[in-house]
Write an enzyme that holds these catalytic residues in place. Structure first.
Site, PDB file in Angstrom:
ATOM      1  N   CYS A 135       0.732  -1.202   0.056  1.00  0.00           N
ATOM      2  CA  CYS A 135      -0.210  -0.056  -0.104  1.00  0.00           C
ATOM      3  C   CYS A 135       0.908   1.263  -0.015  1.00  0.00           C
ATOM      4  O   CYS A 135       1.819   1.448  -0.865  1.00  0.00           O
ATOM      5  CB  CYS A 135      -0.985  -0.092   1.198  1.00  0.00           C
ATOM      6  SG  CYS A 135      -2.523   1.030   0.874  1.00  0.00           S
ATOM      7  N   HIS A 136       0.805   2.106   0.970  1.00  0.00           N
ATOM      8  CA  HIS A 136       1.489   3.515   1.243  1.00  0.00           C
ATOM      9  C   HIS A 136       2.834   3.091   1.657  1.00  0.00           C
ATOM     10  O   HIS A 136       3.824   3.713   1.180  1.00  0.00           O
ATOM     11  CB  HIS A 136       0.746   4.578   1.829  1.00  0.00           C
ATOM     12  CG  HIS A 136      -0.407   5.088   1.366  1.00  0.00           C
ATOM     13  ND1 HIS A 136      -1.678   4.833   1.706  1.00  0.00           N
ATOM     14  CD2 HIS A 136      -0.645   6.198   0.615  1.00  0.00           C
ATOM     15  CE1 HIS A 136      -2.710   5.390   1.126  1.00  0.00           C
ATOM     16  NE2 HIS A 136      -2.000   6.443   0.295  1.00  0.00           N
ATOM     17  N   GLU A 165      -6.760   6.515  -3.891  1.00  0.00           N
ATOM     18  CA  GLU A 165      -6.656   7.656  -3.307  1.00  0.00           C
ATOM     19  C   GLU A 165      -7.620   8.756  -3.680  1.00  0.00           C
ATOM     20  O   GLU A 165      -8.146   9.352  -2.608  1.00  0.00           O
ATOM     21  CB  GLU A 165      -5.232   8.250  -3.530  1.00  0.00           C
ATOM     22  CG  GLU A 165      -4.686   9.427  -2.673  1.00  0.00           C
ATOM     23  CD  GLU A 165      -4.294   8.882  -1.149  1.00  0.00           C
ATOM     24  OE1 GLU A 165      -5.087   8.545  -0.487  1.00  0.00           O
ATOM     25  OE2 GLU A 165      -3.157   8.404  -1.307  1.00  0.00           O
TER      26      GLU A 165
END
Length: 227
Positions: A135-136, A165
């Site tokens: 993910c991030h 996002e």
């Protein structure tokens, strides 16, 4: 004994919003559960060491799934991971066979330029270990260099997408869009539908798109270790 190092964020707020952030809990613990199930010890590190904030959304409603709840209500996990995480200076890279960058929006602030974490990751990789992220958390890959270039240049990766996002409504409130930044670093980014599992393996680099991919990243890491 095989050991894994899980990297967590210390960043706890958005710059442009009255909104807290931090680690997305399931992204850390679903991976850790896979490690535990395979007899792999896990340590937790963060850019500053010490306190690791949780994104409050990650422990609300259905997001606090059974695995997440088991870890969250475990005093040892709360103390070692969330209360007193290790700092990079505490880490000896040769102790670990795997490094895993867990996500949460906080990571896009304190992972990308952390040379100490990048150096640890590269040392683990150079010793034959696995670099992984979800993910991030893939923002942590931006801190890793190889021969004066970004480590991920030319490699196949996944990570949180621009569409995801946008669904969050946070496109203009993060320092950069993760998908764009991976591409700008020269990586070959692939993706699946929003919030569906997508794991990419490129040699000893394993990346996942979103929270739904965290356990899959762990499983792919195990397959590499078992080769």
């Amino acid at each position: 004994m095989t050991k894994a190092l899980v990297v967590l964020t210390n960043h706890e707020h958005f710059d442009t919003l009255n909104k807290t952030t931090g680690l997305w809990l399931s992204e850390a613990v679903h991976f850790s559960q896979v490690m535990k199930d395979n007899g792999i010890e896990v340590d937790y590190v963060s850019p500053k060491g010490g306190y690791v904030p949780l994104d409050p959304g990650s422990i609300e409603g259905d997001n606090l799934d059974p695995i997440s709840a088991d870890f969250y209500f475990d005093a040892d996990f709360r103390n070692r991971a969330l209360g007193a995480s290790l700092a990079p200076k505490d880490i000896t890279a040769t102790d670990y066979d795997v490094i895993y960058f867990a996500g949460g929006h906080g990571t896009v602030w304190d992972f990308p330029n952390n040379a100490a974490l990048g150096s640890i990751a590269k040392s683990i990789y150079d010793n034959g270990g696995v670099i992984s992220a979800v993910c991030h958390g893939v923002a942590g890959l931006l801190s890793i260099e190889e021969n004066g270039q970004k480590f991920i240049q030319g490699k196949n990766v996944a990570g949180f997408t621009n569409e995801e996002e946008e669904i969050n409504g946070l496109t203009h409130d993060v320092p950069f869009l993760t998908e764009d930044e991976l591409i700008a670093a020269g990586a070959h980014h692939t993706k699946s539908d929003p919030y569906t599992k997508h794991v990419v393996v490129d040699g000893r680099l394993v990346t996942g798109q979103n929270p739904q991919s965290a356990a899959g990243v762990g499983q792919a890491v195990i397959e590499i270790l078992n080769k």
